[in-house]
Motif scaffolding. Structure first.
Motif, PDB file in Angstrom:
ATOM      1  N   SER A  40       0.816  -1.217   0.000  1.00 20.32           N
ATOM      2  CA  SER A  40       0.000   0.000   0.000  1.00 20.32           C
ATOM      3  C   SER A  40       0.849   1.267   0.000  1.00 20.32           C
ATOM      4  N   ILE A  41       2.022   1.224   0.629  1.00 19.44           N
ATOM      5  CA  ILE A  41       2.914   2.386   0.624  1.00 19.44           C
ATOM      6  C   ILE A  41       3.350   2.703  -0.795  1.00 19.44           C
ATOM      7  N   ILE A  46      -6.085   0.421  -1.510  1.00 13.34           N
ATOM      8  CA  ILE A  46      -5.070   0.088  -0.516  1.00 13.34           C
ATOM      9  C   ILE A  46      -5.706  -0.349   0.793  1.00 13.34           C
ATOM     10  N   LEU A  47      -4.907  -1.023   1.610  1.00 13.98           N
ATOM     11  CA  LEU A  47      -5.313  -1.434   2.944  1.00 13.98           C
ATOM     12  C   LEU A  47      -4.716  -0.485   3.966  1.00 13.98           C
ATOM     13  N   LEU A  48      -5.532  -0.084   4.934  1.00 11.52           N
ATOM     14  CA  LEU A  48      -5.075   0.795   6.011  1.00 11.52           C
ATOM     15  C   LEU A  48      -5.462   0.190   7.354  1.00 11.52           C
ATOM     16  N   PHE A  71       6.724 -16.919  12.678  1.00 13.82           N
ATOM     17  CA  PHE A  71       5.832 -16.136  11.824  1.00 13.82           C
ATOM     18  C   PHE A  71       6.356 -16.034  10.397  1.00 13.82           C
ATOM     19  N   ILE A  72       5.410 -15.994   9.463  1.00  8.46           N
ATOM     20  CA  ILE A  72       5.691 -15.569   8.098  1.00  8.46           C
ATOM     21  C   ILE A  72       5.004 -14.224   7.911  1.00  8.46           C
ATOM     22  N   LEU A  73       5.782 -13.207   7.566  1.00 13.25           N
ATOM     23  CA  LEU A  73       5.224 -11.863   7.397  1.00 13.25           C
ATOM     24  C   LEU A  73       5.286 -11.435   5.944  1.00 13.25           C
ATOM     25  N   GLN A  74       4.437 -10.491   5.618  1.00 16.98           N
ATOM     26  CA  GLN A  74       4.557  -9.800   4.344  1.00 16.98           C
ATOM     27  C   GLN A  74       5.566  -8.663   4.506  1.00 16.98           C
ATOM     28  N   PRO A  75       6.007  -8.027   3.416  1.00 14.50           N
ATOM     29  CA  PRO A  75       7.036  -6.973   3.499  1.00 14.50           C
ATOM     30  C   PRO A  75       6.667  -5.848   4.457  1.00 14.50           C
ATOM     31  N   SER A  76       7.662  -5.105   4.876  1.00 13.85           N
ATOM     32  CA  SER A  76       7.513  -4.122   5.947  1.00 13.85           C
ATOM     33  C   SER A  76       6.520  -3.006   5.644  1.00 13.85           C
ATOM     34  N   GLY A  77       6.229  -2.746   4.369  1.00 12.75           N
ATOM     35  CA  GLY A  77       5.292  -1.679   4.044  1.00 12.75           C
ATOM     36  C   GLY A  77       3.836  -2.087   4.076  1.00 12.75           C
ATOM     37  N   THR A  78       3.561  -3.344   4.418  1.00 12.19           N
ATOM     38  CA  THR A  78       2.183  -3.827   4.401  1.00 12.19           C
ATOM     39  C   THR A  78       1.514  -3.654   5.761  1.00 12.19           C
ATOM     40  N   VAL A  79       0.177  -3.584   5.746  1.00  8.69           N
ATOM     41  CA  VAL A  79      -0.584  -3.485   6.989  1.00  8.69           C
ATOM     42  C   VAL A  79      -0.377  -4.747   7.827  1.00  8.69           C
TER      43      VAL A  79
END
Length: 297
Positions: free
Chosen positions: A130-131, A147-149, A192-200
């Motif tokens: 979203s960023i 985008i997601l907020l 944990f599996i995370l999405q990239p740092s710019g994601t909600v």
């Protein structure tokens, strides 16, 4: 100085040959030669070194090439931007969104949009998060973005389409898979599996972990939804995913979090410019499908 001269100059610079440039531009070689000579005369500088078998830019030519390319790009951008104001009917809307939105939400409205707006072409751009969508909106590369907020966030020039909720996804044989709801404190010992740092998803996971008094053990960061689902299924780690990507999921267990972890999906546009008639039509379409409750998460 004419735009035609700049176009000829850039083409000759790229092909390093007047004959090839003329062929590429579908004009005669003398036309190209005269245009470049007139440009050099106006600038009182030699832009090309013609002493060798293959022509090459002079140092002055190299500097001028940077400016010529920028001028031509700015002219093209201006033409595309103003095209939207010629008529209220027809045109191109450049729409950006993160991968999950494109895969799971976009198809729900695209066919209806195309059916009711056949004169509008959607130019779809997948952005990493979203960023990235916001950055492309601010640079006017995109007309709109979905985008997601986080629930508490507010974005200027945006329209809320829907609220969503994150679920914890975990292997079916995990002991936590047997409960109805999971508190974040119970995840202290999970990988944990995370999405990239710019994601909600990333921001929410890090925030809730800190509030629960631990730092998450992050095994992998990826934007690939299939990879996340496959690794959760294989018992490698847990992950937070939006409920809308979990429809009919049977390979792993998805459990609500207590208290619920909410987010919102918004349609956003640049805060630097007014909406064109075409943009207003596009925005009104989304308002109509929201009223008919066709955007669901």
């Amino acid at each position: 100085m004419e735009l035609r001269q700049l176009e000829y100059f850039c083409t000759v610079s790229s092909l390093e040959n007047f004959t090839k440039a003329a062929h590429f531009l579908h004009v005669s070689q003398p036309s190209v030669t005269k245009a470049i000579q007139a440009l050099e005369a106006e600038l009182n500088l030699l832009l090309f070194d013609r002493s060798q078998k293959h022509i090459a830019l002079t140092e002055a030519g190299k500097i001028f090439l940077l400016h010529a390319k920028k001028i031509l790009k700015d002219v093209q951008t201006a033409q595309l931007s103003l095209e939207k104001f010629k008529t209220q009917n027809g045109g191109v809307v450049k729409l950006g969104m993160p991968p999950m939105v494109e895969s799971y939400l976009f198809p729900r409205f695209f066919m209806k949009f195309q059916a009711s707006n056949p004169d509008i072409l959607l130019d779809l751009h997948e952005c990493s998060d979203s960023i990235s969508v916001n950055e492309k909106l601010d640079s006017d590369f995109l007309d709109f973005g979905i985008i997601l907020l986080r629930q508490e966030e507010h974005l200027e020039n945006s329209f809320t389409l829907s609220d969503g909720e994150f679920y914890l996804c975990l292997p079916s044989d995990n002991k936590l898979a047997q409960v109805d709801k999971i508190s974040f404190a119970e995840l202290k010992n999970e990988k944990f599996i995370l999405q990239p740092s710019g994601t909600v998803q990333h921001l929410v996971t890090m925030t809730l972990s800190a509030e629960a008094g631990f730092v998450p053990d992050v095994l992998l960061s990826t934007s690939q939804l299939k990879t996340i689902k496959d690794l959760v299924t294989g018992g490698v780690a847990v992950s937070l995913l939006p409920k809308f990507v979990l429809t009919d999921e049977t390979k792993f267990k998805a459990v609500p979090i207590n208290p619920p972890v909410k987010f919102k999906i918004v349609l956003a546009w640049s805060r630097h410019k007014e909406l064109s008639p075409l943009g207003t039509r596009f925005l009104n379409f989304f308002k109509e499908i929201l009223q008919s409750r066709e955007v669901k998460t």
